[in-house]
Design a protein around this motif. Structure first.
Motif, short mmCIF file in Angstrom:
data_model
loop_
_atom_site.label_atom_id
_atom_site.label_comp_id
_atom_site.label_asym_id
_atom_site.label_seq_id
_atom_site.Cartn_x
_atom_site.Cartn_y
_atom_site.Cartn_z
N MET A 339 0.81 -1.21 0.00
CA MET A 339 0.00 0.00 0.00
C MET A 339 0.85 1.27 0.00
O MET A 339 0.34 2.36 0.25
N GLY A 340 2.16 1.13 -0.30
CA GLY A 340 3.03 2.30 -0.39
C GLY A 340 3.51 2.74 1.00
O GLY A 340 3.32 2.06 1.98
N PRO A 341 4.19 3.87 1.07
CA PRO A 341 4.37 4.87 0.01
C PRO A 341 5.49 4.58 -0.98
O PRO A 341 5.63 5.31 -1.96
N ASP A 342 6.29 3.51 -0.75
CA ASP A 342 7.44 3.27 -1.62
C ASP A 342 7.34 1.90 -2.29
O ASP A 342 6.59 1.01 -1.85
N MET A 355 2.04 3.55 -13.25
CA MET A 355 1.27 4.28 -12.25
C MET A 355 1.94 4.15 -10.89
O MET A 355 2.75 3.25 -10.66
N ASP A 356 1.58 5.04 -10.00
CA ASP A 356 2.06 5.00 -8.62
C ASP A 356 0.86 4.66 -7.73
O ASP A 356 -0.15 5.36 -7.74
N GLY A 357 0.99 3.59 -6.96
CA GLY A 357 -0.10 3.16 -6.10
C GLY A 357 -0.54 4.22 -5.11
O GLY A 357 -1.70 4.22 -4.68
N ASP A 358 0.35 5.14 -4.77
CA ASP A 358 -0.03 6.22 -3.86
C ASP A 358 -1.08 7.12 -4.50
O ASP A 358 -1.97 7.65 -3.83
N VAL A 364 -0.30 -3.01 -4.70
CA VAL A 364 0.58 -3.66 -5.68
C VAL A 364 1.08 -4.96 -5.10
O VAL A 364 1.46 -5.04 -3.93
N GLY A 365 1.12 -5.98 -5.96
CA GLY A 365 1.54 -7.29 -5.45
C GLY A 365 2.91 -7.75 -5.91
O GLY A 365 2.99 -8.46 -6.86
N LYS A 434 2.75 -1.70 4.44
CA LYS A 434 3.17 -0.33 4.16
C LYS A 434 4.69 -0.35 4.07
O LYS A 434 5.37 -0.81 4.99
N THR A 435 5.19 0.15 2.97
CA THR A 435 6.61 0.01 2.64
C THR A 435 7.28 1.38 2.59
O THR A 435 6.83 2.25 1.85
N THR A 436 8.35 1.54 3.36
CA THR A 436 9.04 2.84 3.44
C THR A 436 10.54 2.65 3.32
O THR A 436 11.13 1.81 3.99
N ARG A 437 11.16 3.46 2.46
CA ARG A 437 12.61 3.44 2.31
C ARG A 437 13.27 4.07 3.53
O ARG A 437 12.87 5.15 3.97
N ILE A 438 14.31 3.41 4.07
CA ILE A 438 14.98 3.98 5.24
C ILE A 438 16.49 4.15 5.04
O ILE A 438 17.12 4.92 5.76
#
Length: 489
Positions: A339-342, A355-358, A364-365, A434-438
């Motif tokens: 579900m994003g944001p990344d 497209m961007d899922g955000d 996105v799978g 929820k996926t976030t770049r760190i």
């Protein structure tokens, strides 16, 4: 998606014959100026830990001694003393010791080291899967036991022969899980110049196996009914789960590479007996077009197919009326939805646009196409601060091309460490994330290891890579305990 097999061919790397039994790599070898990865949060610290030799694949920790171990694609196993100043890596095994010339899997259970991969047969035209284990408590020359060898089956001349790779031990220590990737890009015939006529995938590929940790001297047949009857096949229909990990609740997850079509890269909740769709479905439920007997591939008309894709240039995308029929009595299990944001860019099925899922609200799978998710791990000890506690993490091997003015809209970012905040959905009986770049800026990262609140990330490296030390914010109680421990030293 290119595998480490293909990357090895891409860089033209050759196995190096070493004249001495022990080889040392130390930080002093790193002559060039290093540009460290960049932390994307102020409470994360990134430091260089160790320069390593070429083709590093796995990074694991001996649970008894605390030493780190890393393995290379060509079969070397190195031990790293993490309490040393500076840390030093010592080679302890090679392919000549364990017989695995394409080594891609490694895992520890107490003092036992498991290794898995492939060996070449039939004048390098065929292959066999192989797993061994070492009892490291058995003296200066640890005793080795063969867990299994497979019967011969065809390797091929492509970059898509994935082999036996990821290993994971069950939380109760009773079983070892091993992934065997597809020997194809998307289920096409790969006959190695006619040596293995009509060979596609088989009973020994595109599956996750499970074995009791004490079994030995098995010979695995190319017979799916027999392998199922013996209880060794755990899950099927996954193209290449190059990394697996258990979460704190004992659920097994795997990250998988899709092929050269613009399918997203799946992350699956792996459950016994489930079928995950390969070769008929990949990337969150998108069909493999080659199963259509009337399909005529054309990158000028199909936005999911790049005219530069290896599978197109080699004509592995082709009209294929003999493609195996999709089973009608099996319900495929879908991937975890991002579900994003990344990492949630995707190509729209209707328009072909990226497209961007955000922006669209689409799950996105699971990760953007061709990102090659690797190094999956979970904070099972709940050693991290509240916003990371108990969560998952993954690295992406691929990303934007260095120094290129061409930006692939499906690979705008990558070569990074991602935080995975996962939620179970009772209605779908699956997870969302929820996926976030760190952390950003690794070079070909292949594996990651969490030790307390420190993540060690190893890079594949063309002629040599690095291990980076990433310090994440710790749980306050765990941090105090660690400081008291350090003070007593």
């Amino acid at each position: 998606m290119k595998t480490l097999t293909s990357l090895r061919k891409q860089f033209g790397l050759l196995a190096t014959a070493l004249c001495c039994p022990v080889l040392l790599y130390a930080q002093s070898q790193e002559a060039k100026t290093l540009i460290p990865p960049t932390a994307l949060r102020p409470d994360i610290k990134v430091e260089h830990f160790l320069a390593v030799g070429p083709e590093a694949v796995r990074l694991i920790q001996h649970p008894v001694t605390g030493d780190l171990y890393y393995t290379t694609f060509t079969g070397d196993v190195f031990r790293v003393k993490i309490n040393g100043q500076p840390p030093v890596a010592e080679k302890v095994f090679s392919a000549a010791d364990h017989g695995i010339t394409r080594l891609q899997g490694a895992a520890f259970l107490k003092n036992t080291l498991f290794l898995a991969g492939n060996i070449s047969v039939n004048d390098n035209k065929g292959t066999k899967g192989r797993m061994v284990r070492y009892d490291l408590a058995s003296g200066d020359k640890p005793a080795m036991t063969v867990v299994f060898n497979t019967v011969e089956y065809g390797t091929n001349k492509t970059t898509f022969d994935h082999g036996w790779n990821a290993l994971e031990i069950s939380p109760d220590g009773k079983y070892i899980y091993v992934n065997t990737g597809a020997r194809t890009d998307h289920g096409e015939v790969q006959d190695n110049g006619g040596v293995y006529p009509n060979a596609r995938d088989n009973a020994l590929t595109a599956k996750i196996f499970r074995f009791p940790v004490g079994v030995k001297d098995l010979e695995l047949p190319d017979d799916e009914a027999k392998l199922k009857a013996d209880g060794y096949i755990y899950a099927v229909g996954i193209r290449n789960a190059y990394d697996m990990a258990f979460d704190g609740n004992g659920n097994l997850f795997a990250v998988s590479n899709s092929g050269d079509y613009d399918h997203a890269e799946d992350m699956f909740w792996v459950r016994q007996g489930h079928h995950y769709g390969f070769p008929w479905v990949m990337g969150g439920g998108i069909d493999n077009p080659q199963q259509d007997p009337n399909w005529q591939p054309d990158p000028e008309k199909d936005p999911f197919m790049s005219k530069f894709a290896h599978a197109w240039l080699m004509r592995y995308f082709r009209n294929d009326p003999d493609f195996p029929k999709r089973p009608t009595n099996i319900k495929f299990t879908g991937p975890v939805l991002n579900m994003g944001p990344d990492a949630n860019e995707y190509r729209d099925r209707a328009t072909g646009l990226v497209m961007d899922g955000d922006s669209t609200g689409v799950g996105v799978g699971t990760f953007n196409a061709h990102s090659s998710p690797l190094g999956l791990f979970f904070d099972t000890k709940k050693a991290l601060a509240d916003d990371f506690k108990g969560d998952g993490f993954v690295i992406r091997y691929s990303g934007p091309r260095r120094n290129s003015t061409i930006v692939n809209p499906l690979k705008k970012q990558g070569r990074d460490l991602l935080h995975l905040d996962m939620t179970y959905n009772k209605t779908t009986d699956n997870y969302t994330v929820k996926t976030t770049r760190i952390v950003d800026g690794f070079t070909e990262p292949t594996d990651a290891l969490l030790v307390d609140n420190t993540v060690y990330i190893i890079e594949y490296g063309g002629k040599g890579g690095n291990i980076w030390k990433v310090t994440l914010p710790a749980d306050s109680k765990m941090a105090k305990k660690s400081r008291r421990k350090e003070a007593r030293k």
